[in-house]
Design an enzyme around this catalytic site. Structure first.
Site, PDB file in Angstrom:
ATOM      1  N   ILE A 130       0.878  -1.166   0.000  1.00 32.30           N
ATOM      2  CA  ILE A 130       0.000   0.000   0.000  1.00 32.30           C
ATOM      3  C   ILE A 130       0.919   1.221   0.000  1.00 32.30           C
ATOM      4  CG2 ILE A 130      -0.255  -0.048   2.523  1.00 32.30           C
ATOM      5  CD1 ILE A 130      -3.101   1.147   2.071  1.00 32.30           C
TER       6      ILE A 130
ATOM      7  N   GLU B 137       2.868  -7.307   7.010  1.00 31.64           N
ATOM      8  CA  GLU B 137       4.129  -7.042   7.676  1.00 31.64           C
ATOM      9  C   GLU B 137       4.475  -5.580   7.453  1.00 31.64           C
ATOM     10  OE1 GLU B 137       4.125 -11.388   7.068  1.00 31.64           O
ATOM     11  OE2 GLU B 137       3.996  -9.796   5.585  1.00 31.64           O
TER      12      GLU B 137
ATOM     13  N   TYR C 279      -2.514   1.362  10.489  1.00 25.96           N
ATOM     14  CA  TYR C 279      -3.044   0.015  10.694  1.00 25.96           C
ATOM     15  C   TYR C 279      -3.750  -0.107  12.044  1.00 25.96           C
ATOM     16  CZ  TYR C 279       0.227  -0.739   6.842  1.00 25.96           C
ATOM     17  OH  TYR C 279       0.914  -0.640   5.658  1.00 25.96           O
TER      18      TYR C 279
ATOM     19  N   ASN D 136       8.625   1.963  10.722  1.00 27.43           N
ATOM     20  CA  ASN D 136       7.600   2.688   9.969  1.00 27.43           C
ATOM     21  C   ASN D 136       6.405   3.019  10.862  1.00 27.43           C
ATOM     22  OD1 ASN D 136       5.882   3.789   8.081  1.00 27.43           O
ATOM     23  ND2 ASN D 136       6.150   2.146   6.589  1.00 27.43           N
TER      24      ASN D 136
END
Length: 149
Positions: free
Chosen positions: A69, A103, A115, A108
């Site tokens: 993404i 993952e 998420y 990050n």
């Protein structure tokens, strides 16, 4: 607007990969996914007819796995990543998937926050997951209870 990725999108998607990731997929990687992977789903997000984001995932029976993404840096902060996440979730639910996983690099933090906003939890750490610098990855998962409708 979000639509399915096509072969004509691959040059632009490859450019974005190089902008966003230290281990970018090439055109051939995406071409393989579009042509040969029956479990693959890839979408692009357009702003004024230009691709500014994309996502990909695999639906593997009761589980979906997010493969990628990304949103170009100039379009970040506009909610586009959330729109792509919603497409992934909606499509996975329709496919009857019960869980979504991914993952993400431990460094990050912005992606992890996205998420988490969508209800993902970290369930494990994959040691030395990334080949470029042997950075660990968090394995994150979310139950979605697919409808198969």
């Amino acid at each position: 607007m979000i639509r399915e990725m096509t072969h004509t999108d691959l040059n632009r998607v490859s450019e974005l990969e190089k902008e966003l990731f230290t281990l970018p997929w090439g055109i051939e990687d995406f071409k393989h996914e579009l042509e040969n992977n029956e479990f693959a789903h890839y979408y692009v997000l357009l702003e004024e007819d230009e691709i500014v984001g994309y996502c990909g995932f695999w639906t593997l029976y009761e589980q979906a796995q997010i493969t990628t993404i990304g949103v170009t840096k100039s379009a970040q902060g506009k909610g586009y990543a959330s729109q792509l996440m919603q497409v992934i979730e909606d499509c996975s639910c329709k496919e009857g998937c019960e869980t979504l996983s991914l993952e993400v690099r431990v460094s990050n933090t912005p992606a992890q926050k996205l998420y988490e906003k969508f209800g993902y939890i970290t369930i494990n750490t994959r040691k030395s997951y990334y080949s470029d610098n042997h950075e660990d990855a968090f394995l994150m998962m979310k139950a979605i209870g697919g409808s198969n409708e």
